[in-house]
Motif scaffolding. Structure first.
Motif, short mmCIF file in Angstrom:
data_model
loop_
_atom_site.label_atom_id
_atom_site.label_comp_id
_atom_site.label_asym_id
_atom_site.label_seq_id
_atom_site.Cartn_x
_atom_site.Cartn_y
_atom_site.Cartn_z
N ALA A 228 41.17 33.75 43.18
CA ALA A 228 41.36 35.18 42.91
C ALA A 228 42.39 35.40 41.81
N LEU A 229 43.46 34.61 41.83
CA LEU A 229 44.49 34.75 40.79
C LEU A 229 43.94 34.39 39.42
N TRP A 230 43.13 33.35 39.36
CA TRP A 230 42.58 32.94 38.06
C TRP A 230 41.71 34.04 37.48
N ARG A 231 40.86 34.63 38.29
CA ARG A 231 40.00 35.71 37.80
C ARG A 231 40.84 36.91 37.38
N THR A 232 41.87 37.22 38.14
CA THR A 232 42.75 38.33 37.79
C THR A 232 43.46 38.07 36.47
N ALA A 233 43.93 36.85 36.27
CA ALA A 233 44.61 36.50 35.03
C ALA A 233 43.68 36.65 33.83
#
Length: 284
Positions: A228-233
């Motif tokens: 989820a963090l990677w997609r948000t970044a």
């Protein structure tokens, strides 16, 4: 290491007080810690940066030992930042984890006072559309927030780790006041932010993500929170026309890879100095 003379009352006498280290002639860089932590314990590996910049260490509202009453979260963070920026002038913000929401809101409200932004593992899941993984995780955070009044601090932190996807949540040694502040913190994914608002900031931005390769990283956390963090970044850097910098095998504690993370901060400031028009702005 050089120490700037503090303003009266600026050494943790008041909630939101900043300890500035280094020369006031250097760019000001304010470090904002994540959930369940403190400013002094989060950034030990970055203190050496005070040789190159005017480094600010602060406890977010609700986390300072002198501030047991405040509710933590992005509203309080943004209010505190506006006060700090108003006193000290243009500043680079480095926001870890949940403090990212308050940093972006402060930049919206006082764009001339935010020189640039570095976000470290920002859980701003409201920016992502069309991802069931991200939407499900955001929903679980909101649900946990709604139920937090039924839990004490340690119970909340364990539930928080389970929400992140940990199959085997690690034991956390957290001061009681920080656990309670975390329990009362408004989730970053509820802040009124969207990709269009990030684009409108026109503020130089670097987003740093910790890699989660190897057996030392929990497989569930890697898949759920890390994904989820990677997609948000990706959404953030596209909206801000910024830079996405992965720090291999760092996990969520990116700043503890001291050499790599400090190098990212130095390159970010160097890029800012070379690309931003400074004719009408103070360096620090």
């Amino acid at each position: 290491m050089r120490h700037a003379d503090p303003e009266p009352g600026s050494l943790a006498d008041d909630p939101g007080a900043v300890l500035w280290l280094g020369s006031p002639d250097q760019p000001r860089v304010l470090l904002l810690h994540d959930i369940a932590m403190t400013g002094s314990t989060s950034w030990l590996g970055q203190l050496q940066l005070a040789d190159d910049m005017c480094l600010g260490i602060v406890d977010r509202p609700g986390y300072a030992i002198t501030d047991p009453a405040s509710t933590a979260g992005w509203t309080s963070d943004a209010r505190m930042l506006l006060e700090v920026l108003g006193r000290n002038g243009p500043t680079h913000l480095v926001a870890a984890g949940c403090s990212a929401a308050g940093a972006l809101l402060a930049a919206q409200l006082a764009p001339a006072l935010v020189s640039s932004i570095v976000l470290v593992e920002p859980p701003l899941f409201q920016l992502v559309e069309g991802s069931s993984l991200v939407e499900d995780l955001a929903g679980k955070f909101v649900e946990l927030h709604d139920q937090s009044c039924l839990l004490d601090g340690p119970e909340f932190l364990r539930a928080y780790q389970t929400t992140l996807g940990y199959l085997e949540p690690p034991r956390l040694e957290v001061p009681e006041r920080c656990a309670e502040a975390a329990r009362k913190e408004t989730p970053a994914c509820l802040a009124p932010l969207d990709a269009a608002a990030v684009t409108a900031l026109s503020t130089m931005m670097t987003v740093v993500i910790g890699g989660r390769e190897g057996p030392e990283h929990d497989a569930g956390e890697r898949t759920v929170f890390g994904g989820a963090l990677w997609r948000t970044a990706e959404v953030l850097v596209e909206a801000a026309d910024g830079w996405l910098v992965p720090v291999e095998s760092a996990g969520h504690a990116v700043q503890r890879r001291t050499g790599l993370f400090n190098g990212v901060l130095r390159r970010h400031l160097d890029m800012w100095w070379r690309t931003v028009d400074h004719s009408h702005a103070a360096a620090g």
